[in-house]
Design an enzyme around this catalytic site. Structure first.
Site, PDB file in Angstrom:
ATOM      1  N   LYS A  76       0.782  -1.102   0.056  1.00  0.00           N
ATOM      2  CA  LYS A  76       0.051  -0.023   0.170  1.00  0.00           C
ATOM      3  C   LYS A  76       0.966   1.213  -0.012  1.00  0.00           C
ATOM      4  CE  LYS A  76      -4.005   1.786   2.833  1.00  0.00           C
ATOM      5  NZ  LYS A  76      -4.686   1.509   4.041  1.00  0.00           N
ATOM      6  N   SER A 151      -9.599   1.286   2.756  1.00  0.00           N
ATOM      7  CA  SER A 151      -8.734   2.186   2.084  1.00  0.00           C
ATOM      8  C   SER A 151      -8.022   1.472   1.350  1.00  0.00           C
ATOM      9  CB  SER A 151      -8.321   3.266   3.045  1.00  0.00           C
ATOM     10  OG  SER A 151      -7.252   2.673   3.997  1.00  0.00           O
ATOM     11  N   SER A 175      -9.733  -1.362   7.221  1.00  0.00           N
ATOM     12  CA  SER A 175      -9.445  -1.175   5.638  1.00  0.00           C
ATOM     13  C   SER A 175      -8.698  -2.353   5.121  1.00  0.00           C
ATOM     14  CB  SER A 175      -8.326  -0.037   5.645  1.00  0.00           C
ATOM     15  OG  SER A 175      -9.308   1.029   5.693  1.00  0.00           O
TER      16      SER A 175
HETATM   17  N1  GLN Z   1     -12.983   3.162   6.477  1.00  0.00           N
HETATM   18  C1  GLN Z   1     -12.370   3.539   7.743  1.00  0.00           C
HETATM   19  C2  GLN Z   1     -11.846   5.341   7.760  1.00  0.00           C
HETATM   20  O1  GLN Z   1     -12.139   5.719   6.936  1.00  0.00           O
HETATM   21  C3  GLN Z   1     -11.347   2.686   7.943  1.00  0.00           C
HETATM   22  C4  GLN Z   1      -9.922   3.200   7.429  1.00  0.00           C
HETATM   23  C5  GLN Z   1      -8.843   2.501   7.827  1.00  0.00           C
HETATM   24  O2  GLN Z   1      -8.971   1.413   8.294  1.00  0.00           O
HETATM   25  N2  GLN Z   1      -7.707   2.892   7.183  1.00  0.00           N
HETATM   26  O3  GLN Z   1     -11.414   5.773   8.808  1.00  0.00           O
END
Ligand code: GLN
Length: 503
Positions: A76, A151, A175
């Site tokens: 990532k 994400s 995520s």
């Molecule tokens: N969707 C969640 C957020 O926007 C989780 C994001 C993540 O785990 N990086 O905070």
């Protein structure tokens, strides 16, 4: 060699050890395939040039432990990579080339693993669909008009789409688990502190945790054997075990001795969509038929998880992202006056979602509001953790649906951030409590696409363990795969490119 590229990593390692495949050749072939598929999947933002870098040196350790090594992987774009652009999906970091590697990338390099490139992601890991990325978005290999989840959007599409054997992601609120469920692969978030966060661009430091995507749970165990090391650069990293995750995960589970907790609030048809719930119930039936004792749990705090999570993470991100000011990081503005410089750099550099969270975070931390929001959220967090610890006095593992919905089409939720946040309904309590969770594929459900056609999309079963019981979690996840007879097969269009049979 192409036909091998849908196989799990531990099987590829067998072939490498038997000298049937050369690891560098395998990674070059993987890179060629990844490039080809990327015109559809858009998983990668930056490529590593494996050809010009040549084969990596590799000296096997003589301790008999199998590790993720000599295999191609993706990272990532939140992991700093020496000499390779790292943007965390943001415009403000465009062109930033770190002079150092994150610890995990270093460990993988030392294990002779080949970094294929950096993957697309929601800006600063804030999002649930990959759509907040400043550089376009990755696609769900099961249907290219659907989001892969977020994400860690490009990391999941790379593993689900046979572009990488393993991919690093981060899981602050779900995520890795949520995209894994959207794309039909395994996503594992270890207990907070099992893996180093050094060199990971920070979003919410108390919830952020490096995590992995693979095509089976055993490969997560393989990755843990490489990655789970104490790190003097990260004082929160103190792994619980220096044992052998892979060997432990392969051991049989005596289902009749296992107690699985089911959270009543996450089986509510008002909260969880029908196809997800149907597959979840079918998974529980399989566990029960094998002799597992299913224990119902009440979670009166269920409705407070998302608010607590979004307050704490917004507060932490408003502080972590203060460094992008055009002086320390981010493009310098031509303005003379200091405030004008900040405003110009940050105004142009951040996307709408990131700005929303910085504003929210600054607000909940401001004098007069801190007690009503931030401190309350922190108290709730402690109560949620206490609740979780007390559950584990009577159960060994908790099982929930990973996401309340199937993957959704691009654009479906962008107008309403709260609907987007609901994607994390079942995952955030794990991060607030600082424990480990994994999503394992448990079937497919149908959806009607915007063009009226019927689409089959994967679902996931989330398994959660007590803090520091990651080895048990991987063992149960692997045995669940055996029990349900699941084995990763790629979508048809990708299988065709590989010359193999698909579903
Ligand atoms: N969707 C969640 C957020 O926007 C989780 C994001 C993540 O785990 N990086 O905070």
């Amino acid at each position: 060699m192409r036909e091998l590229l849908a196989r799990p990593g531990h099987e590829l390692l067998d072939l490498i050890e038997d000298r049937e495949v050369h690891p560098y050749e395998l990674s070059l072939e993987q890179a060629r395939l990844s490039h080809e598929l990327d015109s559809q999947l858009d998983s990668f933002t930056v490529w590593n040039d494996l050809e010009s870098r040549g084969p990596l040196p590799y000296t096997p350790q003589q301790d008999g432990i199998r590790r993720f090594s000599q295999l191609p992987y993706a990272a990532k774009d939140v992991f700093c990579t020496s000499g390779l652009q790292t943007t965390a999906g943001s415009r403000i970091l465009k062109g930033y080339i770190p002079p150092f590697n994150s610890t995990l990338v270093d460990l993988l390099e030392r294990s002779g693993s080949y970094l294929l490139g950096k993957t697309n992601m929601d800006e600063f890991a804030m999002g649930s669909s990959g759509e907040t990325c400043a550089y376009g978005h990755s696609r769900n290999p099961w249907h290219l008009d659907y989001v892969p989840g977020g994400s860690s959007s490009g990391s999941v599409s790379s593993v689900a789409g046979c572009q990488a054997v393993m991919a690093l992601g981060t899981d602050t609120g779900g995520s890795v688990r949520q995209p894994a469920s959207f794309c039909g692969v395994v996503g594992f978030r270890p207990t907070y502190g099992q893996l180093s966060r050094y060199g990971m661009v920070a979003y919410s430091s108390s919830c952020d945790q490096a995590a992995v995507f693979t095509r089976c749970s055993l490969d997560c165990a393989l990755a843990m054997n490489t990655l789970s090391q104490p790190d003097p650069q990260d004082s929160t990293c103190h792994p619980s075990s220096s044992g052998d995750y892979f060997e432990f995960a392969r051991r049989e589970v005596h289902w009749e001795k296992l107690r699985v907790g089911v959270i009543r609030e996450f089986t509510d048809p008002g909260r969880i969509d029908a196809p997800v719930l149907a597959n979840y119930r079918a998974s529980l039936d399989k566990l029960a038929a094998a002799g597992t004792q299913i224990v119902e749990l009440d979670f009166p705090l269920a409705d407070y998880c998302l608010p607590a999570y979004y307050i704490i993470t917004a507060a932490e991100c408003s502080s972590n992202l203060a460094r992008y000011d055009g002086i320390r990081y981010g493009p310098a503005s031509g303005q003379d006056e200091l405030l004008a410089r900040y405003v110009e750099t940050r105004g142009a550099g951040f996307g709408a979602e990131v700005k929303r969270r910085i504003l929210l975070g600054t607000y909940v931390l401001s004098k007069g509001y801190q007690d009503s929001y931030y401190d309350r959220a922190r108290r709730l967090r402690r109560d949620i953790r206490d609740q979780l610890l007390s559950w584990f006095e009577s159960v060994d593992i908790i099982a929930t649906p990973t996401s309340p919905t199937l993957a959704f089409p691009f654009g479906a939720r962008n107008e309403d951030p709260v609907r987007m946040y609901i994607a994390d309904l079942c995952t955030v309590f794990v991060n607030l409590a600082g424990t480990a969770g994994i999503s394992v594929p448990n079937g497919f459900g149908s959806d009607t696409a915007p063009d009226g056609s019927t689409v089959q999309l994967p679902t996931g079963l989330q398994l959660v363990c007590a803090p520091w019981s990651d080895e048990l979690l991987l063992r149960v996840a692997h045995n669940f795969e055996l029990l349900s007879g699941w084995r990763y097969t790629p979508p048809q269009w990708i299988a065709k490119k590989l010359g193999i049979q698909a579903k």
